[in-house]
Design a protein around this motif. Structure first.
Motif, mmCIF file in Angstrom:
data_model
loop_
_atom_site.group_PDB
_atom_site.id
_atom_site.type_symbol
_atom_site.label_atom_id
_atom_site.label_comp_id
_atom_site.label_asym_id
_atom_site.label_seq_id
_atom_site.Cartn_x
_atom_site.Cartn_y
_atom_site.Cartn_z
ATOM 1 N N THR A 207 7.094 6.098 10.119
ATOM 2 C CA THR A 207 5.848 5.764 9.422
ATOM 3 C C THR A 207 5.326 7.002 8.718
ATOM 4 O O THR A 207 5.284 8.087 9.300
ATOM 5 C CB THR A 207 4.786 5.240 10.412
ATOM 6 O OG1 THR A 207 5.298 4.092 11.084
ATOM 7 C CG2 THR A 207 3.510 4.870 9.681
ATOM 8 N N TYR B 260 4.981 -1.436 2.764
ATOM 9 C CA TYR B 260 3.976 -0.552 2.178
ATOM 10 C C TYR B 260 2.618 -1.237 2.235
ATOM 11 O O TYR B 260 2.463 -2.368 1.758
ATOM 12 C CB TYR B 260 4.330 -0.212 0.730
ATOM 13 C CG TYR B 260 3.283 0.633 0.043
ATOM 14 C CD1 TYR B 260 3.166 1.992 0.329
ATOM 15 C CD2 TYR B 260 2.413 0.066 -0.885
ATOM 16 C CE1 TYR B 260 2.202 2.773 -0.286
ATOM 17 C CE2 TYR B 260 1.445 0.841 -1.521
ATOM 18 C CZ TYR B 260 1.347 2.188 -1.219
ATOM 19 O OH TYR B 260 0.381 2.965 -1.823
ATOM 20 N N THR B 261 1.620 -0.548 2.826
ATOM 21 C CA THR B 261 0.279 -1.107 2.966
ATOM 22 C C THR B 261 -0.740 -0.190 2.299
ATOM 23 O O THR B 261 -0.727 1.031 2.521
ATOM 24 C CB THR B 261 -0.093 -1.263 4.459
ATOM 25 O OG1 THR B 261 0.883 -2.089 5.100
ATOM 26 C CG2 THR B 261 -1.462 -1.894 4.614
ATOM 27 N N SER B 262 -1.581 -0.793 1.464
ATOM 28 C CA SER B 262 -2.673 -0.053 0.823
ATOM 29 C C SER B 262 -3.920 -0.923 0.842
ATOM 30 O O SER B 262 -3.915 -2.020 1.416
ATOM 31 C CB SER B 262 -2.299 0.314 -0.619
ATOM 32 O OG SER B 262 -2.213 -0.854 -1.417
ATOM 33 N N THR B 263 -4.964 -0.465 0.187
ATOM 34 C CA THR B 263 -6.216 -1.237 0.169
ATOM 35 C C THR B 263 -6.058 -2.549 -0.585
ATOM 36 O O THR B 263 -6.856 -3.475 -0.400
ATOM 37 C CB THR B 263 -7.334 -0.406 -0.487
ATOM 38 O OG1 THR B 263 -6.902 0.006 -1.792
ATOM 39 C CG2 THR B 263 -7.659 0.814 0.361
ATOM 40 N N THR B 264 -5.041 -2.661 -1.411
ATOM 41 C CA THR B 264 -4.838 -3.888 -2.189
ATOM 42 C C THR B 264 -3.951 -4.908 -1.494
ATOM 43 O O THR B 264 -3.790 -6.026 -1.970
ATOM 44 C CB THR B 264 -4.223 -3.551 -3.561
ATOM 45 O OG1 THR B 264 -2.967 -2.889 -3.347
ATOM 46 C CG2 THR B 264 -5.149 -2.652 -4.349
ATOM 47 N N ASN C 69 2.004 8.321 6.212
ATOM 48 C CA ASN C 69 0.676 8.008 5.686
ATOM 49 C C ASN C 69 0.384 8.857 4.451
ATOM 50 O O ASN C 69 0.916 9.964 4.304
ATOM 51 C CB ASN C 69 -0.392 8.280 6.751
ATOM 52 C CG ASN C 69 -0.236 7.371 7.957
ATOM 53 O OD1 ASN C 69 -0.187 6.161 7.826
ATOM 54 N ND2 ASN C 69 -0.144 7.965 9.138
ATOM 55 N N THR D 83 -0.262 -5.684 1.278
ATOM 56 C CA THR D 83 1.003 -5.242 1.887
ATOM 57 C C THR D 83 2.179 -5.791 1.111
ATOM 58 O O THR D 83 2.203 -6.974 0.738
ATOM 59 C CB THR D 83 1.093 -5.711 3.354
ATOM 60 O OG1 THR D 83 0.011 -5.137 4.090
ATOM 61 C CG2 THR D 83 2.409 -5.294 3.984
ATOM 62 N N GLY E 265 -4.998 6.913 2.463
ATOM 63 C CA GLY E 265 -5.223 5.678 3.199
ATOM 64 C C GLY E 265 -4.071 4.692 3.171
ATOM 65 O O GLY E 265 -4.113 3.686 3.881
ATOM 66 N N ASP E 266 -3.041 4.944 2.362
ATOM 67 C CA ASP E 266 -1.918 4.004 2.361
ATOM 68 C C ASP E 266 -0.918 4.379 3.456
ATOM 69 O O ASP E 266 -0.994 5.445 4.073
ATOM 70 C CB ASP E 266 -1.254 3.938 0.989
ATOM 71 C CG ASP E 266 -0.492 5.204 0.631
ATOM 72 O OD1 ASP E 266 -0.567 6.193 1.398
ATOM 73 O OD2 ASP E 266 0.185 5.231 -0.402
ATOM 74 N N ARG E 267 0.045 3.478 3.719
ATOM 75 C CA ARG E 267 1.018 3.703 4.787
ATOM 76 C C ARG E 267 2.346 3.062 4.421
ATOM 77 O O ARG E 267 2.395 1.938 3.908
ATOM 78 C CB ARG E 267 0.515 3.116 6.094
ATOM 79 C CG ARG E 267 1.472 3.318 7.273
ATOM 80 C CD ARG E 267 0.906 2.734 8.543
ATOM 81 N NE ARG E 267 0.741 1.287 8.407
ATOM 82 C CZ ARG E 267 0.049 0.528 9.254
ATOM 83 N NH1 ARG E 267 -0.572 1.078 10.265
ATOM 84 N NH2 ARG E 267 -0.042 -0.767 9.063
ATOM 85 N N LEU E 268 3.434 3.783 4.671
ATOM 86 C CA LEU E 268 4.778 3.266 4.445
ATOM 87 C C LEU E 268 5.533 3.264 5.770
ATOM 88 O O LEU E 268 5.715 4.311 6.393
ATOM 89 C CB LEU E 268 5.535 4.117 3.422
ATOM 90 C CG LEU E 268 6.998 3.704 3.166
ATOM 91 C CD1 LEU E 268 7.069 2.294 2.570
ATOM 92 C CD2 LEU E 268 7.687 4.718 2.269
#
Length: 196
Positions: free
Chosen positions: A83, A133-137, A85, A139, A91-94
């Motif tokens: 993981t 991939y997760t971001s504010t917009t 960040n 996944t 603030g996003d995460r892969l």
């Protein structure tokens, strides 16, 4: 009486080679395997990850004298993941993980004593690598499938005529794909199997 004893000894001596001949490494086999999985990706820095590989294998071996030749197929999964960040924005995460791995190949070895087999192996492997991939917009999930080759070596020891234990090291190298994945893999595992 002497003739009876001699006849019994002769019958016993004749039966012994037949028993030894039956206790060979010839025949179909099935096994469960588990061990250490180390995946490296040359396309990124510090791209090495460790986990547990687990799965099963089917094979068939043929023994000729002390030499053993076989074919095998395998399906494994893995707990190997990583993981990161702040990859693109704060603030996003892969999350990346190793998925299923399919293998088909051959092995050749020689018998040591009556219960041990030393062998080398090689063949084709096809692995899946998953990403999320997760971001504010939201996944985004994706996976890439890459093929390559595997080589390895190991030892197999009979517990009896049917059940055996094994230990194995293998190295896999996968072809780089359009997304830039350039993965290689080291695995050390143990297994328990049954020969039919």
């Amino acid at each position: 009486m002497r003739k009876l004893i001699l006849a019994a000894l002769a019958a016993s001596a004749a039966a012994t080679p037949a028993f030894a001949q039956d206790a060979t490494f010839t025949g179909p086999r099935a096994e469960a395997i588990v061990g250490w999985d180390h995946v490296g990706d040359d396309s990124i820095s510090n791209g090495s990850r460790d986990g547990v590989v687990y799965g099963g294998q089917l094979g068939y071996d043929y023994q000729a004298g002390k030499a053993v030749f076989g074919v095998e197929g395998e399906v494994t999964g893995s707990t190997t993941k990583d993981t990161a960040n702040g990859v693109l924005v704060a603030g996003d995460r892969l999350k990346t993980s190793a998925g299923r791995d399919l293998y088909v190949g051959a092995r050749a070895g020689f018998v040591v004593g009556e219960r041990a087999l030393i062998y080398a192996k090689g063949g084709y492997t096809n692995a899946r690598f998953n990403s999320e991939y997760t971001s504010t917009t939201g996944t985004i999930e994706d996976h890439d499938t890459v093929g390559g080759f595997r080589v390895g070596a190991g030892a197999e020891v009979k517990l009896n005529d049917k059940v055996y234990l094994k230990g194995e090291y293998r190295y896999s190298k996968y072809d780089s794909d359009s997304t830039g994945i350039d993965a290689k893999r080291h695995q050390v595992l143990g297994g328990v199997g049954v020969r039919f």
